[in-house]
Write a protein that holds these residues in place. Structure first.
Motif, PDB file in Angstrom:
ATOM      1  N   ASN A  81       0.834  -1.202   0.000  1.00  0.00           N
ATOM      2  CA  ASN A  81       0.000   0.000   0.000  1.00  0.00           C
ATOM      3  C   ASN A  81       0.875   1.260   0.000  1.00  0.00           C
ATOM      4  N   PRO A  82       0.290   2.427  -0.136  1.00  0.00           N
ATOM      5  CA  PRO A  82       1.111   3.652  -0.195  1.00  0.00           C
ATOM      6  C   PRO A  82       1.929   3.906   1.060  1.00  0.00           C
ATOM      7  N   SER A  83       1.554   3.286   2.186  1.00  0.00           N
ATOM      8  CA  SER A  83       2.331   3.450   3.414  1.00  0.00           C
ATOM      9  C   SER A  83       3.531   2.517   3.471  1.00  0.00           C
ATOM     10  N   GLY A  84       3.686   1.674   2.459  1.00  0.00           N
ATOM     11  CA  GLY A  84       4.801   0.735   2.426  1.00  0.00           C
ATOM     12  C   GLY A  84       4.523  -0.567   3.136  1.00  0.00           C
ATOM     13  N   ASN A 123      -6.947  -0.551  -3.078  1.00  0.00           N
ATOM     14  CA  ASN A 123      -7.354   0.738  -3.616  1.00  0.00           C
ATOM     15  C   ASN A 123      -6.442   1.798  -3.009  1.00  0.00           C
ATOM     16  N   ALA A 124      -5.576   2.358  -3.827  1.00  0.00           N
ATOM     17  CA  ALA A 124      -4.572   3.292  -3.313  1.00  0.00           C
ATOM     18  C   ALA A 124      -5.205   4.536  -2.713  1.00  0.00           C
ATOM     19  N   ALA A 125      -6.369   4.926  -3.212  1.00  0.00           N
ATOM     20  CA  ALA A 125      -7.012   6.141  -2.717  1.00  0.00           C
ATOM     21  C   ALA A 125      -7.622   5.942  -1.334  1.00  0.00           C
ATOM     22  N   SER A 126      -8.339   4.838  -1.155  1.00  0.00           N
ATOM     23  CA  SER A 126      -9.035   4.598   0.114  1.00  0.00           C
ATOM     24  C   SER A 126      -8.244   3.734   1.078  1.00  0.00           C
ATOM     25  N   GLY A 127      -7.279   2.952   0.546  1.00  0.00           N
ATOM     26  CA  GLY A 127      -6.542   2.007   1.375  1.00  0.00           C
ATOM     27  C   GLY A 127      -7.279   0.712   1.623  1.00  0.00           C
ATOM     28  N   HIS A 128      -8.468   0.554   1.063  1.00  0.00           N
ATOM     29  CA  HIS A 128      -9.224  -0.674   1.254  1.00  0.00           C
ATOM     30  C   HIS A 128      -8.530  -1.831   0.527  1.00  0.00           C
ATOM     31  N   ILE A 129      -8.508  -2.979   1.183  1.00  0.00           N
ATOM     32  CA  ILE A 129      -7.817  -4.149   0.657  1.00  0.00           C
ATOM     33  C   ILE A 129      -8.863  -5.185   0.277  1.00  0.00           C
ATOM     34  N   PHE A 130      -8.644  -5.853  -0.857  1.00  0.00           N
ATOM     35  CA  PHE A 130      -9.552  -6.880  -1.334  1.00  0.00           C
ATOM     36  C   PHE A 130      -8.767  -8.179  -1.533  1.00  0.00           C
ATOM     37  N   PHE A 138     -13.149 -10.953  -0.007  1.00  0.00           N
ATOM     38  CA  PHE A 138     -13.216 -10.345   1.315  1.00  0.00           C
ATOM     39  C   PHE A 138     -12.636  -8.937   1.219  1.00  0.00           C
ATOM     40  N   ARG A 139     -13.156  -8.048   2.065  1.00  0.00           N
ATOM     41  CA  ARG A 139     -12.703  -6.657   2.061  1.00  0.00           C
ATOM     42  C   ARG A 139     -12.283  -6.242   3.467  1.00  0.00           C
ATOM     43  N   SER A 140     -11.215  -5.466   3.532  1.00  0.00           N
ATOM     44  CA  SER A 140     -10.792  -4.864   4.789  1.00  0.00           C
ATOM     45  C   SER A 140     -10.712  -3.361   4.608  1.00  0.00           C
ATOM     46  N   THR A 141     -11.332  -2.623   5.509  1.00  0.00           N
ATOM     47  CA  THR A 141     -11.277  -1.158   5.472  1.00  0.00           C
ATOM     48  C   THR A 141     -10.388  -0.602   6.581  1.00  0.00           C
ATOM     49  N   ASP A 142      -9.696  -1.511   7.312  1.00  0.00           N
ATOM     50  CA  ASP A 142      -8.851  -1.076   8.430  1.00  0.00           C
ATOM     51  C   ASP A 142      -7.447  -1.672   8.343  1.00  0.00           C
ATOM     52  N   ASN A 143      -6.928  -1.685   7.122  1.00  0.00           N
ATOM     53  CA  ASN A 143      -5.553  -2.128   6.871  1.00  0.00           C
ATOM     54  C   ASN A 143      -5.334  -3.602   7.201  1.00  0.00           C
ATOM     55  N   GLY A 144      -6.376  -4.395   7.096  1.00  0.00           N
ATOM     56  CA  GLY A 144      -6.251  -5.826   7.305  1.00  0.00           C
ATOM     57  C   GLY A 144      -6.585  -6.296   8.700  1.00  0.00           C
ATOM     58  N   ASP A 145      -6.897  -5.378   9.611  1.00  0.00           N
ATOM     59  CA  ASP A 145      -7.213  -5.802  10.979  1.00  0.00           C
ATOM     60  C   ASP A 145      -8.474  -6.657  11.033  1.00  0.00           C
ATOM     61  N   ASP A 185     -19.407  -0.405  -6.462  1.00  0.00           N
ATOM     62  CA  ASP A 185     -19.741   0.148  -5.144  1.00  0.00           C
ATOM     63  C   ASP A 185     -18.870  -0.447  -4.044  1.00  0.00           C
ATOM     64  N   ASN A 186     -17.572  -0.540  -4.371  1.00  0.00           N
ATOM     65  CA  ASN A 186     -16.564  -0.966  -3.390  1.00  0.00           C
ATOM     66  C   ASN A 186     -16.740  -2.418  -2.956  1.00  0.00           C
ATOM     67  N   GLY A 187     -17.325  -3.234  -3.817  1.00  0.00           N
ATOM     68  CA  GLY A 187     -17.454  -4.655  -3.537  1.00  0.00           C
ATOM     69  C   GLY A 187     -18.768  -5.060  -2.909  1.00  0.00           C
ATOM     70  N   ASP A 188     -19.656  -4.102  -2.618  1.00  0.00           N
ATOM     71  CA  ASP A 188     -20.930  -4.468  -1.992  1.00  0.00           C
ATOM     72  C   ASP A 188     -21.783  -5.326  -2.924  1.00  0.00           C
ATOM     73  N   ASN A 189     -21.708  -5.065  -4.209  1.00  0.00           N
ATOM     74  CA  ASN A 189     -22.478  -5.829  -5.193  1.00  0.00           C
ATOM     75  C   ASN A 189     -21.597  -6.114  -6.408  1.00  0.00           C
ATOM     76  N   TRP A 190     -21.874  -7.256  -7.039  1.00  0.00           N
ATOM     77  CA  TRP A 190     -21.088  -7.680  -8.193  1.00  0.00           C
ATOM     78  C   TRP A 190     -22.021  -8.000  -9.361  1.00  0.00           C
ATOM     79  N   MET A 191     -21.534  -7.758 -10.573  1.00  0.00           N
ATOM     80  CA  MET A 191     -22.269  -8.086 -11.784  1.00  0.00           C
ATOM     81  C   MET A 191     -21.335  -8.808 -12.751  1.00  0.00           C
ATOM     82  N   LEU A 192     -21.828  -9.900 -13.318  1.00  0.00           N
ATOM     83  CA  LEU A 192     -21.051 -10.640 -14.307  1.00  0.00           C
ATOM     84  C   LEU A 192     -20.976  -9.841 -15.594  1.00  0.00           C
ATOM     85  N   ILE A 193     -19.751  -9.670 -16.118  1.00  0.00           N
ATOM     86  CA  ILE A 193     -19.539  -8.919 -17.364  1.00  0.00           C
ATOM     87  C   ILE A 193     -18.737  -9.805 -18.315  1.00  0.00           C
TER      88      ILE A 193
END
Length: 706
Positions: A81-84, A123-130, A138-145, A185-193
């Motif tokens: 991530n941008p924090s290294g 996501n470099a802007a939000s720091g969210h990890i997928f 799975f998604r983490s919004t707190d740096n993997g905690d 929408d940040n992983g809340d919903n998915w659509m097959l493309i």
């Protein structure tokens, strides 16, 4: 190339993907033919104590607690991530994070219920990890905690690739149907493309500076979307039906694709026209193996990670390559990442974990302190002589000497209950360990059985507590050794796979004799010996024969399979007090499997699966008071009544439910379990009452003089 396991997935190779699919369907291990790596090199042989990180995060403790190793694992996916901060997704051990450039790692699996992690994206802007797993995203919004599953609309959840565009839209590639999914929408919903995407095995995704999306597929070449995934165009000019494993895009917009020899093309291909055409760029890229990882760095370097030949580097857009493996002791490379300082991280297979280079790849150093994601296939334990069934002097199991045989890293030893581990491979070039046995539970010669890879395998012996090993195949044993057993006279029996049957040594491994008279199936997966009567049982696989029995020390064998409706027998144990035999079997296409019991010396068998919720059993052991423990793909089950009923005792294992390959008991009945991706676990409490008197055991036979 050798598959890591006959029933586990390796990385993006069709044989290995098929093996994974079949494993998920419950097919037994004997159904597959091993494919061996052509260029695997042995790791360092010197005994090495692993530097342990204090305060390693443990899963919630229940019945089991994770020990501190052995350290290592499969570095399937890497991201920074941008924090290294560096993140590595492993096969079975979940996700680990380093905040000090890889010097130390911490497991971060809170909420991550699927720990076979195949892809990571940040996501470099939000720091969210997928994280992409075989159970979705799975998604983490707190740096993997902490992690939450985000699978709404994701009908095909086997996610093996991820990418994020400049708007924060997320793209997920699958291999079990589906193709590519998109979330806006940040992983809340998915659509097959999948409009125009004619191949749904999407091994890699990459996005260029114009937000064009590129999808690499297995057997369908590459595809491009210029409308955010709404439609796809095949990019197969010159490479029809290509198998691509990896993608990278450099600052000039050149696209690089890594091929696989199974489907072709071999090596790296380059496109300078946004994928419209491709050309091979393999000068100096001397490998016939798959290119599982590609990395284009900001300084213009290009790195290719191969499945068996390590890392190659190009500094001229792929025109020329050089192999750069200095310090890289594991040469099966699966993933890359780089940070703002230009340090490069390489994730490797067969337990090698993560390597780091701070000099643009000129040298590499292993960085696994705190990564506990090893694949432990065998356990053997030397118990202290004193109070063998009392744990009062050793509340954490200290006093046992534990040997752990890993698949890819050789043998490790712990003398402090698993708090620290030492790699003990001096003289042991065979690093893919399947079985361990000791001539005396209180100390004796140690035997290791291994799969043959790069010419090393069979049986090895140590007479000095594992400090050094010598090969004792004597040119007779030439196939994988899946089982070892020692009788009360000190005779050693080795069960081999495939097709070579059972071998016997009466002189501590100095010589071996095949003893297969009466056997029609030489695929031996398990062995057990009744120490009182000397009767030997051999469990087979892939032939439909099930069980063989010998009452004359292996000189002759007869079928003993009446009632044994599941005939792939992966584990055997005998209760010395009553002679009952317990067989752990594997399912075939989801049918059969589970536990069987014989109360008449193998004459007949009955299924014993009340409360037993796993199909594929890998290990069966019996503690000093007769409790039976069965380790399976699905956890550990215990029976206190000779298998009439079972209880799940998997709590605390990683992943939840666990995939347990091996088990053993030490001082005070303390249980130890070797897992696929979580190293060794120890029971939180002893499995026997603290004051139980010892049970008589046969007098061990002294080691013969050669």
């Amino acid at each position: 190339m050798k598959k890591k396991s006959d029933g586990q997935s390796a990385f993006f190779s069709l044989r290995l993907l098929i093996a994974l699919l079949v494993f998920l369907s419950g097919v037994g291990l004997a159904m597959f033919t091993d494919a061996r790596p052509n260029s695997a090199k042995p790791a360092q042989n010197v005994a090495q104590r692993q530097t342990l990180k204090t305060g390693v995060q443990q899963p919630n403790q229940g019945f089991w607690a994770q020990t501190n190793g052995p350290q290592g694992g499969d570095g399937i996916a890497l991201a920074t991530n941008p924090s290294g901060h560096v993140f590595v997704g492993t096969q079975g051990g979940g996700i680990f994070r380093s905040t000090d450039n890889g010097e130390t790692w911490t497991g971060i699996n809170n909420g991550l219920t699927a720990t076979n992690v195949r892809a990571l994206a940040i996501n470099a802007a939000s720091g969210h990890i997928f994280a992409g797993t075989f159970s979705g995203v799975f998604r983490s919004t707190d740096n993997g905690d902490s992690w939450v599953a985000i699978n709404n609309g994701l009908e095909f959840p086997s996610v093996i690739s991820l990418a994020i565009n400049s708007s924060g839209d997320i793209f997920a590639g699958t291999f079990e149907g589906g193709g590519v999914y998109r979330s806006t929408d940040n992983g809340d919903n998915w659509m097959l493309i999948d409009n125009g995407l004619t191949n749904t095995y999407v091994t890699a995704l990459a996005i260029n500076s114009s937000d064009n999306i590129f999808a690499a597929t297995f057997g369908g070449g590459a595809f491009r979307s210029t409308d955010n995934g709404d439609s796809w165009t095949g990019l197969n000019t010159g490479v029809p039906n290509a198998t691509f494993l990896s993608l990278a895009i450099n600052a000039s917009g050149y696209i690089f694709a890594g091929g696989d020899p199974l489907g072709g093309p071999v090596g790296v291909l380059r496109s300078t026209d946004n994928g419209d055409s491709w050309e091979p760029v393999n000068n100096g890229l001397d490998t016939g193996n798959g290119i599982n990882a590609l990395l284009a760095t900001p300084n213009g370097a290009l790195f290719a990670g191969s499945y068996g030949d390590g890392v190659f580097r190009s500094t001229d857009n792929g025109d020329n390559w050089s192999q750069i493996n200095n310090g890289l002791t594991t040469i099966f490379v699966l993933s890359f990442a780089t940070n703002a300082s230009g340090d490069i991280f390489a994730g490797t297979y067969f337990g090698g974990g993560v390597f780091r280079s701070t000099d643009n790849g000129d040298t590499w150093s292993e960085q696994n302190n705190g990564i506990i994601a090893t694949d432990v296939r065998a356990i053997a334990i030397i118990q202290p002589v004193r109070s063998r069934f009392s744990d009062s002097a050793s509340p954490s199991g200290v006093g046992n000497i534990i040997f752990a045989g890993t698949y890819g890293l050789g043998v490790f030893r712990s003398s402090d209950g698993g708090q620290s581990w030492v790699k003990i491979n001096t003289g042991l070039p065979a690093l893919y360990i399947r079985s361990l046995a000791i001539t005396d539970a209180h100390g004796g010669d140690i035997f290791a059985g291994a799969d043959f890879i790069s010419g090393a395998g069979g049986v090895y012996r140590s007479t000095d507590n594992g400090n050094s090993w010598i090969e004792v195949n004597q040119g007779v044993i030439t196939t994988d050794v899946r089982a070892l057993a020692i009788n009360s006279s000190g005779h050693i029996f080795a069960g081999t796979y495939p097709s070579s049957g059972v071998f016997r040594s009466t002189d501590d491994g100095e010589t071996w004799t095949p003893v297969n008279n009466g056997q029609n199936c030489g695929n031996i997966w398990s062995l057990a010996i009744n120490l009182s009567s000397g009767t030997i049982f051999a469990g087979t696989a892939g032939c439909g024969d099930g069980m063989y029995r010998s009452t004359d020390n292996g000189d002759s064998w007869t079928l003993a399979n009446t009632g044994l409706t599941s005939t792939d027998v992966a584990a055997l144990a005998i209760n010395d007090s009553n002679g009952y035999i317990f067989a752990g079997t594997q399912s075939i296409m989801g049918q059969g499997g589970g536990m069987f019991r014989s109360t008449d010396d193998g004459e007949s068998w009955t299924e014993q699966n009340i409360g037993f919720a796993a199909l594929d059993v890998n290990a069966v052991v019996i503690n000093p008071i007769g409790y039976i423990f069965a380790g399976a793909a699905g956890g550990v089950f215990r029976s206190k009544n000779d298998a009439d009923g079972w209880n799940d005792v998997s709590s605390g294992l990683l992943p939840p439910g666990g995939n347990v390959w091996a088990m053993g008991f030490g001082f005070g009945g303390r249980a130890f379990a070797g897992t696929a991706g979580g190293g060794v676990f120890r029971s939180v409490n002893p499995t026997v009452p603290p004051s139980l008197p010892p049970r008589p055991r046969p007098t061990p036979h002294p080691r013969p003089t050669p």
